[in-house]
Write an enzyme that holds these catalytic residues in place. Sequence first.
Site: not given
Lengths: 635, 247
Positions: A42-44, A265, A329, A424, A434, A440
């Site tokens: 998503l970032a790239g 997690h 978490r 990330e 987080r 996302l």
Amino acid sequence: MLDSKIPEGPLESKWRNYQLKSQLINPANKKKLNVIVVGSGLAGAGAAATLGELGYDVKCFCYQDSARRAHSVAAQGGINAAKNYQHDGDSVWRMFYDTLKGGDFRSREANVFRLAELSAPLIDHYVQQGVPFAREYGGVLVNRSFGGVQVQRTFYARGQTGQQLLLAAYSQLYKMKRAKKVEMFTRHEMLDLVIIEGKAKGIIARDLITGELKRFAADAVVLATGGYSRVFRLSTLAIGCNGSAIWKAHKRGACFAAPSFTQIHPTALPQTSEAQSKLTLMSESLRNDGRIWVPKNKEETRKANEIPEEERDYYLERRYPSFGNLAPRDIASRAAKERIDAGYGVGRLKNAVYLDFKHAIERFGLETIKDRYGNLFKMYKKITGVDAYQEPMQISPAAHFSMGGLWVDYELMTTIPGLYAIGECNFSDHGANRLGANSLLQASIDGYFVLPNTINNYLASALKEDHPTIDHPEFEKVEKEVTDQINKLLSVKGEKTVDHFHRELGKVMWQECAMSRNKEGLVKAIVQIKDIKDAFWKEVNVTGGHQEMNTELEKALRLADFLELGLLMCTDALQREESCGAHFREEFQTSEGEALRNDNAYAYVSAWEYHQGEFKLHKETLDFEYVQPTVRSYK
Amino acid sequence: MKVTFRIWRQENKNSKGQFESYEVDGLTEDMSFLEALDYLNELLVTQNKKVIAFEYDCREGICGQCGVFINGRAHGPHDHMTTCQLHMRSFKDGETIVVEPWRATAFPVITDLIVDRSAFDRIIEKGGYITAKTGTAAEANAILIAKEVSDKAMDAAACIGCGACVATCKNSSAALFTAAKINHLNSLPQGKPEATQRVLEMTKQMELEGFGSCTFTGACEVECPEGISLTNIAEMNARRAKAKWFG
């Protein structure tokens, strides 16, 4: 050394003020500027596509066979945004506060506020791109709850939100490829960074099909390479996820921030054997309707459904009545560990807890639960062979997200000019823990909205300089170093496999640098990891050559970096003599077993500088101007 | 448990491949199929041999990178499952398991079990997107989409791009893959402005890549890990006919 470059003005106007003052580049000049983006998640993908739209000349790299496979694809539960569609009192400020508090006050106010502020337009963007988010019958968008939050601000597309967002980003990326603004290099892995006169000017990448090392020059380099929790070997991450790009950048001068902040997690599938390669994640969204429990009796032998209500310990509801099963978490994972360590674990290896949908099915009906989580239940059945509509799931904590990463300033630039880290792989918004559905979000915000608005501030000056070329002696030098490392690995010709050493490293990291840490264990771990590293370089066997596709060599190169990164993680965990978020030092806890933070001594971001195998600590003090850090309670 | 793997080995795209047999002991039923191959590869390393190249990444059935033919079926013996979700408990002790790469003209073998699926990316490039530059979107709830429409779009959008549909099809058709993306976007209001161009260009590219035609055997739907319905192909064909004849 660590100038965070936070803009002037009140919190609400900082981003606007920044944009008003940042430098602009005219469209005719943008096409003369080259940007390398490493990673296509998503970032790239978001950054590469948006930079392409703005007119820059972009090269995007990924190790997978297609950009569509980047690990953002695996995020299930959702993405947060302060839209207040549910009319439940949400706002940008509340989202900012939840995120800052969720991170246990170890992140920058200005960054976190920007994240919350840009969340609403991001949802607009994804809807426009055709993401099929869940909807009400009337046609408007639906929201659900996620951990650590008491409003409903999570948008989702069944249990495949990451996939749907990534496919949107990937399609935008390939649209820009078609427009010849982005060139894609799939099956290419970045192996080193090239710095010329103190500035990031290119990379060395290995073509994973032919094995050829290639040089790529650019005016700026953007790393978007994701998290490094594969350092634990068993994690929820894709097998190929690695820390090599950021580690190589670190060794060339980029500070690494809070490396030890790793999220464990709470709801993954438990380990069943030594040969296991992966711990599959079950979305946190399941905790919306599922109730977590263990038997009250350690010697319990009955099946879950045969254990009566009064003999079940719903320990999250017991310990955290106001958040219950939706505790954040870090807290949910530690609580599970506490029960499992005390001998109450369930399953064949007694390493799991139950996640039970019986009450939810009784209350909402089977069809509603199927509609909400159908694909997750299907996935659970495929992997375990168990029908979770009939009996509870068995879940267990697993290494997941890296809050730590390359240190970046407000512009997302690292301490190397011209080198950016987004998503990330940077340390910026999540502090020491987080919140669910913020991953996302951060990756997308960094890629689509922040980087394309900050990189121009640097590139405007790059325009006046000579463009780097791959004939520069630095490229020659770095490529030779990479070649030497590969040759060295291939020439060890020992008797042990790469995976053998990865399992060894994983065991030490999981034992000493995961859910709870202590001084003695960390000191021991550092010695052990050094030994594993020495043994690796003496005894590993990497078969095959380098001028061909060689998956074993790929693994070996990644592990070589993990062995060094593991050392830094333990070093970082050792220096932070407090407990905060996911970093739980056993020596620093309350009488009730909760994390004991020390704001007087540790309200800073640790940023490590690499120098010939040693790590030097720098501190970025966190100033809280708008929020008073409080004891983080979910009771 | 003990099994015999018969695995396709091929040096590179130009070389001629062949099957090789490997007897593997010490597996357990809990192992995933890919973990059994990992195990075999570790054995090969200790024998100083080159490992078998095979694809994987997420190992949870969503990235679509894994995929091999197992005993004559794409992704192994079960319907609607990826290779990484397959476990050894699905095989019998002593069984011989034949493992091959996807076979299709448009998916040339790179090495061993790894094929080149970049043809899929090129189909997407021809219109598997909605043109909406970053920063240009209107308020999300300004676009109302009925739940049935959105759910149906999601059913199609779930495609993971693994290529099992092509591999299992006797014609090596990519119709299910292409239809899934076209229907996802063309059924949504956001996708309407480019709908005609999308269906024409994506289907044209599908043919240029060398994928065969669809003859509606339905084999693809059975192997599709997401169970994407064959009716998508009929819908795509209808959209294509409409676009061709009526614009």
